[in-house]
Design a protein around this motif. Sequence first.
Motif, PDB file in Angstrom:
ATOM      1  N   SER A  64       0.827  -1.211   0.000  1.00  0.00           N
ATOM      2  CA  SER A  64       0.000   0.000   0.000  1.00  0.00           C
ATOM      3  C   SER A  64       0.860   1.259   0.000  1.00  0.00           C
ATOM      4  O   SER A  64       0.418   2.333  -0.427  1.00  0.00           O
ATOM      5  CB  SER A  64      -0.943   0.008   1.208  1.00  0.00           C
ATOM      6  OG  SER A  64      -0.273   0.367   2.410  1.00  0.00           O
ATOM      7  N   GLY A  67       1.338   3.426  -2.987  1.00  0.00           N
ATOM      8  CA  GLY A  67       0.304   4.407  -3.281  1.00  0.00           C
ATOM      9  C   GLY A  67       0.190   5.404  -2.148  1.00  0.00           C
ATOM     10  O   GLY A  67       1.167   6.048  -1.761  1.00  0.00           O
ATOM     11  N   THR A  68      -0.997   5.468  -1.570  1.00  0.00           N
ATOM     12  CA  THR A  68      -1.255   6.460  -0.519  1.00  0.00           C
ATOM     13  C   THR A  68      -1.059   5.912   0.888  1.00  0.00           C
ATOM     14  O   THR A  68      -1.232   6.633   1.867  1.00  0.00           O
ATOM     15  CB  THR A  68      -2.689   6.996  -0.649  1.00  0.00           C
ATOM     16  OG1 THR A  68      -3.607   5.894  -0.627  1.00  0.00           O
ATOM     17  CG2 THR A  68      -2.868   7.755  -1.964  1.00  0.00           C
ATOM     18  N   ASN A  71      -4.878   2.430   4.985  1.00  0.00           N
ATOM     19  CA  ASN A  71      -6.177   3.001   5.331  1.00  0.00           C
ATOM     20  C   ASN A  71      -7.054   1.858   5.825  1.00  0.00           C
ATOM     21  O   ASN A  71      -6.587   0.708   5.927  1.00  0.00           O
ATOM     22  CB  ASN A  71      -6.798   3.733   4.131  1.00  0.00           C
ATOM     23  CG  ASN A  71      -6.849   2.844   2.890  1.00  0.00           C
ATOM     24  OD1 ASN A  71      -7.273   1.693   2.962  1.00  0.00           O
ATOM     25  ND2 ASN A  71      -6.409   3.379   1.748  1.00  0.00           N
ATOM     26  N   PHE A 192      -5.863  -1.222  -2.767  1.00  0.00           N
ATOM     27  CA  PHE A 192      -6.528  -0.354  -1.793  1.00  0.00           C
ATOM     28  C   PHE A 192      -5.632   0.789  -1.314  1.00  0.00           C
ATOM     29  O   PHE A 192      -6.095   1.682  -0.608  1.00  0.00           O
ATOM     30  CB  PHE A 192      -7.078  -1.192  -0.644  1.00  0.00           C
ATOM     31  CG  PHE A 192      -8.153  -2.130  -1.104  1.00  0.00           C
ATOM     32  CD1 PHE A 192      -9.378  -1.638  -1.536  1.00  0.00           C
ATOM     33  CD2 PHE A 192      -7.936  -3.487  -1.176  1.00  0.00           C
ATOM     34  CE1 PHE A 192     -10.375  -2.486  -2.003  1.00  0.00           C
ATOM     35  CE2 PHE A 192      -8.918  -4.355  -1.642  1.00  0.00           C
ATOM     36  CZ  PHE A 192     -10.148  -3.845  -2.062  1.00  0.00           C
ATOM     37  N   GLY A 193      -4.367   0.750  -1.754  1.00  0.00           N
ATOM     38  CA  GLY A 193      -3.498   1.904  -1.543  1.00  0.00           C
ATOM     39  C   GLY A 193      -3.607   2.903  -2.680  1.00  0.00           C
ATOM     40  O   GLY A 193      -2.888   3.903  -2.693  1.00  0.00           O
ATOM     41  N   GLY A 194      -4.487   2.611  -3.641  1.00  0.00           N
ATOM     42  CA  GLY A 194      -4.746   3.568  -4.715  1.00  0.00           C
ATOM     43  C   GLY A 194      -3.751   3.540  -5.852  1.00  0.00           C
ATOM     44  O   GLY A 194      -3.623   4.517  -6.592  1.00  0.00           O
ATOM     45  N   CYS A 195      -3.049   2.421  -6.047  1.00  0.00           N
ATOM     46  CA  CYS A 195      -2.070   2.337  -7.133  1.00  0.00           C
ATOM     47  C   CYS A 195      -2.749   2.141  -8.487  1.00  0.00           C
ATOM     48  O   CYS A 195      -3.916   1.744  -8.563  1.00  0.00           O
ATOM     49  CB  CYS A 195      -1.101   1.177  -6.873  1.00  0.00           C
ATOM     50  SG  CYS A 195      -0.051   1.402  -5.428  1.00  0.00           S
ATOM     51  N   SER A 196      -1.992   2.367  -9.549  1.00  0.00           N
ATOM     52  CA  SER A 196      -2.502   2.164 -10.903  1.00  0.00           C
ATOM     53  C   SER A 196      -2.752   0.683 -11.161  1.00  0.00           C
ATOM     54  O   SER A 196      -2.202  -0.194 -10.478  1.00  0.00           O
ATOM     55  CB  SER A 196      -1.494   2.687 -11.931  1.00  0.00           C
ATOM     56  OG  SER A 196      -0.326   1.875 -11.932  1.00  0.00           O
ATOM     57  N   THR A 197      -3.548   0.409 -12.191  1.00  0.00           N
ATOM     58  CA  THR A 197      -3.826  -0.978 -12.580  1.00  0.00           C
ATOM     59  C   THR A 197      -2.538  -1.718 -12.917  1.00  0.00           C
ATOM     60  O   THR A 197      -2.378  -2.894 -12.575  1.00  0.00           O
ATOM     61  CB  THR A 197      -4.770  -1.005 -13.799  1.00  0.00           C
ATOM     62  OG1 THR A 197      -5.979  -0.311 -13.458  1.00  0.00           O
ATOM     63  CG2 THR A 197      -5.104  -2.425 -14.209  1.00  0.00           C
TER      64      THR A 197
END
Length: 328
Positions: A64, A67-68, A71, A192-197
């Motif tokens: 995660s 990415g962000t 959470n 769920f960490g908001g990474c790209s596909t």
Amino acid sequence: MNKAQSLMPSASDALAERLTDGLVAVESRLAEVVQHEDEFIAGASQHLLTGGKRFRPLLTLLASELGTGVNDAVTDAAVGVELTHIASLYHDDVMDAAERRHGKASVNAEYDNITAIIVGDLLFGRASEIVAGLGSEAARIQAQTFVRLCAGQIRDDRQAPADADPMEHYLGVLADKTGSLIATAARYGAMFGGCSTETVELMRQYGEYVGMVFQLSDDVLDIVSDESGKTPGTDLREGVTTLPVLYVRASKDPADGRLKDLVSRPLTDDAEHAEALQLLRAHPALEQAKRHTASVAEQAVALLEPLGDSDALTVLRALPGQVASRTV
């Protein structure tokens, strides 16, 4: 040293602190979701909750960070993965007639086989319930992972088909039985960490390779584990096929006849077991297995090349080699 630091020693202080905080949240959520109004069910469900390394949820937390960061969804994904792993241990211990797990009596030994199987099913259900709360895509991935886990276990308990390449069959079993869940752990973290596909797919592949390295290093440890305090030769005693054994079976050297005979069957005789261990430790098959394991670790690291550099990537690049060379 806490679990995050022991499993990921190359983490910076700041990253280690975030991972530690994330793991505290995972532990709290795990304790919460295995509660049950029936004391017997609650006790059996919690039996293996402590003592594990938490490798899979830590990988979810770490992924995660690409990415962000952590959470609530990342935490629940990590919990779902770990519960799936714990549930699988309940079933594994029944199939192996195990007596110990995580330094205590296994669930089947503490209770009985029926309880272990049904409580394992209950934990699989809990895991699915948590993951379902993360959306239909997460639920689909969970279901596919569970299918692969089961297929890998079934194939692991059977001989390779006569027309199959034994090595290819074995590596496929490892990918399903061990690689699939670790792949999902890494995949969920990136998702769920908001990474790209693209990053999510790279992490899925990375996790599968790391899972295979984990199992392949176990194969080596089973032969060389005197120094780690583990009981050596457990797989040999049970007649389990491992990577070094496959290399021995493929040998064309006539001098390997005795060792080939020994590794073709369970070694319940102590003298034969000791002989097989001595021969395997001196055989080129052991170094071949170590090289193969290191090669898979290198493939995992190579996947990360497009992602650049960061604290998390430093740890992710170090992790496969650490798993390949572990002593416990």
